[in-house]
Design a protein around this motif. Structure first.
Motif, short mmCIF file in Angstrom:
data_model
loop_
_atom_site.label_atom_id
_atom_site.label_comp_id
_atom_site.label_asym_id
_atom_site.label_seq_id
_atom_site.Cartn_x
_atom_site.Cartn_y
_atom_site.Cartn_z
N GLY A 233 -9.76 -5.31 -10.09
CA GLY A 233 -10.27 -5.00 -11.32
C GLY A 233 -10.19 -6.32 -12.36
N PRO A 234 -11.36 -6.50 -13.18
CA PRO A 234 -10.96 -7.41 -14.32
C PRO A 234 -10.21 -6.80 -15.36
N GLN A 235 -9.62 -7.83 -16.01
CA GLN A 235 -8.91 -7.17 -17.23
C GLN A 235 -7.69 -6.22 -16.88
N THR A 236 -7.21 -6.54 -15.67
CA THR A 236 -5.90 -6.01 -15.23
C THR A 236 -4.49 -6.88 -15.23
N ALA A 237 -3.32 -6.35 -14.80
CA ALA A 237 -2.54 -7.33 -14.69
C ALA A 237 -2.85 -8.47 -13.76
N ALA A 238 -3.08 -8.02 -12.55
CA ALA A 238 -3.30 -9.05 -11.37
C ALA A 238 -4.59 -9.83 -11.76
N GLY A 239 -5.72 -9.21 -12.46
CA GLY A 239 -6.81 -9.99 -12.89
C GLY A 239 -6.37 -11.33 -13.77
N TYR A 240 -5.50 -10.84 -14.68
CA TYR A 240 -4.97 -11.81 -15.60
C TYR A 240 -4.11 -12.76 -15.01
N PHE A 276 -18.17 -10.11 -15.06
CA PHE A 276 -17.60 -9.02 -14.27
C PHE A 276 -17.79 -7.37 -14.77
N ALA A 277 -17.65 -6.35 -14.14
CA ALA A 277 -17.72 -5.15 -14.55
C ALA A 277 -16.71 -4.31 -13.97
N ALA A 278 -16.23 -3.41 -14.60
CA ALA A 278 -15.49 -2.33 -13.97
C ALA A 278 -16.24 -1.36 -13.32
N LYS A 410 -21.61 -8.26 -20.03
CA LYS A 410 -20.59 -8.40 -19.23
C LYS A 410 -20.93 -9.56 -17.99
N MET A 411 -22.07 -9.61 -17.78
CA MET A 411 -22.43 -10.49 -16.96
C MET A 411 -22.70 -12.04 -17.21
N LYS A 412 -22.34 -12.34 -18.72
CA LYS A 412 -22.35 -13.54 -19.04
C LYS A 412 -21.18 -14.36 -18.50
N ALA A 413 -21.55 -15.61 -18.13
CA ALA A 413 -20.84 -16.49 -17.44
C ALA A 413 -20.14 -17.67 -18.40
N MET A 414 -18.81 -18.05 -18.22
CA MET A 414 -18.32 -19.07 -19.04
C MET A 414 -18.97 -20.31 -18.81
#
Length: 462
Positions: A233-240, A276-278, A410-414
């Motif tokens: 998942g995004p915006q999780t400890a692993a994701g960060y 990304f979205a959860a 949420k689909m916007k790209a950097m």
């Protein structure tokens, strides 16, 4: 309908170069360099998330230009279509890549499948900015970039494709062994690498090419962020943690540009291909179609179908197997799904202009309809189970997904540009990723009239 073959592609390439102004090496700016780094799945919203340590990305933004709010991607918001858009300046309706491979329709009653083992000539319907740079005599390289297999426009390549080693430049593989990044058993050592290990290998390979070859156009694609966002998942400890590691890899590429002595002549473009979205829930449309007698299952697998859904994360591509019945079949499909839990929309071909798809009569890979999942849900391809909606674990789908319509924030790209020609401290309002290829063309002094996008106005003349 046209069938795309290597011969067809070669003829089209030749016709394009004959009808378009081809920039020669003495006209192009061969002293300029562009390095495009794609951090797969690093959503635009993460750049402003205080929990994410991104010192390199944020420094490059301060020293150059950032697209505030992120860059709008193409539909479908998945990896291969959007990496191709970045190199062509056109959306998938023109370049032809709708999935991570070629969508192959079967005979009546047989499902559509995705074939990923294809060359660029099978996938992409017009020349990329790399093809034009190579034609102008510029040095080019790519590491893990999708839809480039079999291309003759790279001096060095390590493509993002199944069996990548079989399609990589032999001299590059030899050098990676000499650098002890791969063992003498190249295939065995590569197979053993985790996604983190592969990102390390790809980063070091890119750094090696930058230092030793000084390519005018270099493409780098890293995958670990996408992998972790899917599984944990995004915006999780692993994701960060994955975000931070991607930033560290980017820092090494910046150092390689410095080591090569080309920093003052290099424009660095750091992008992602999608956000990304959860997705803690999933919808299983093929289960509903099975219960309605519209597809059949054998040993837990889809065997035959009147209609079925190919999952693409937040959307599903709906394929009718009998073209003469497609209109009636899609109307029946809509009645089954519109208004149901987890379903946001069903888009039929009369609305394809909204999402940038071709009508299936014009392009056989185009679906007969698009099933759109609601936020928080992904689309499962499962044919087993009893309910439309299930948890992601029951449906065996990812906890994090992309593929949603590009209008979802949420689909916007950097998107960050830094270095030569980019004034520091610049901000742009949201752009589309069709603008990247013409921007590269302007930096390198290349003619690239086929792009629908426009070169970003932030560019300064060298």
């Amino acid at each position: 309908m046209m069938t795309w073959t290597h011969r067809t592609f070669a003829v089209l390439i030749a016709a394009w170069f004959c009808s378009s102004p081809v920039t020669r090496a003495d006209e192009a700016d061969t002293q300029r360099h562009v390095v495009i780094v794609s951090l797969d799945g690093l959503a635009a919203y993460l750049v402003d998330d205080p929990k994410v340590p991104l010192p390199t990305i944020r420094r490059l933004a301060r020293e150059g230009c950032i697209v505030d709010g992120g860059m709008t991607v193409s539909n479908p918001s998945v990896t291969w279509p959007n990496h191709t858009t970045l190199l062509t300046g056109v959306r998938p309706e023109k370049h032809g890549v709708l999935a991570n491979g070629v969508l192959v329709r079967g005979p009546i009653g047989m499902p559509t499948v995705i074939d990923s083992k294809r060359d660029q000539a099978d996938l992409v319907r017009l020349p990329t900015i790399v093809d034009v740079a190579h034609q102008a005599g510029m040095r080019t390289g790519e590491i893990n970039w999708p839809c480039t297999r079999g291309s003759e426009s790279f001096d060095d390549q390590f493509p993002d494709v199944p069996d990548a080693l079989e399609h990589s430049t032999p001299r590059l593989l030899k050098e990676l062994v000499e650098l002890e990044l791969l063992d003498e058993d190249i295939a065995g050592s590569f197979k053993q690498l985790s996604t983190v290990g592969r990102d390390h290998l790809w980063t070091q390979a890119a750094c090696h090419l930058i230092r030793s070859r000084k390519p005018n156009l270099m493409l780098v694609h890293l995958l670990n962020v996408d992998s972790v966002h899917h599984t944990l998942g995004p915006q999780t400890a692993a994701g960060y943690t994955a975000n931070a590691y991607a930033d560290m890899c980017l820092a090494q590429i910046v150092d390689a540009i410095d080591d090569a002595g080309i920093r003052e002549q290099t424009t660095l473009i750091v992008v992602s291909d999608h956000g990304f979205a959860a997705t803690p829930k999933a919808i299983r449309p093929n289960v509903v179609l099975r219960e309605a007698g519209m597809l059949a299952v054998d040993a837990g697998k889809l065997s035959t179908a009147r209609v079925h859904v190919v999952p693409e994360g937040g959307i599903g591509l709906v394929y009718c197997t009998n073209p003469s019945e497609s209109k009636q079949t899609i109307e029946a499909f809509k009645k089954l799904f519109l208004g149901k839990e987890g379903v946001a929309d069903v888009i039929s071909p009369d609305r394809y202009r909204e999402v940038g798809f071709q009508h299936p009569r014009e392009y056989s890979q185009s679906p007969d309809a698009i099933l759109v999942a609601a936020d928080g849900h992904s689309v499962s391809g499962s044919v087993t189970g009893d309910t439309l909606v299930a948890s992601n674990t029951e449906a065996r789908t990812a906890i994090g997904s992309h593929g949603f319509l590009s209008t979802m924030p949420k689909m916007k790209a950097m998107c960050i540009l830094s270095g030569a020609g980019i004034p520091p401290g610049t901000h742009l309002s949201t752009i589309e990723n069709i603008d990247i290829a013409p921007t590269v063309a302007q930096i390198l002094g290349l003619d690239y009239p086929s792009a629908d996008g426009k070169a970003l106005t932030v560019l300064q003349k060298p």
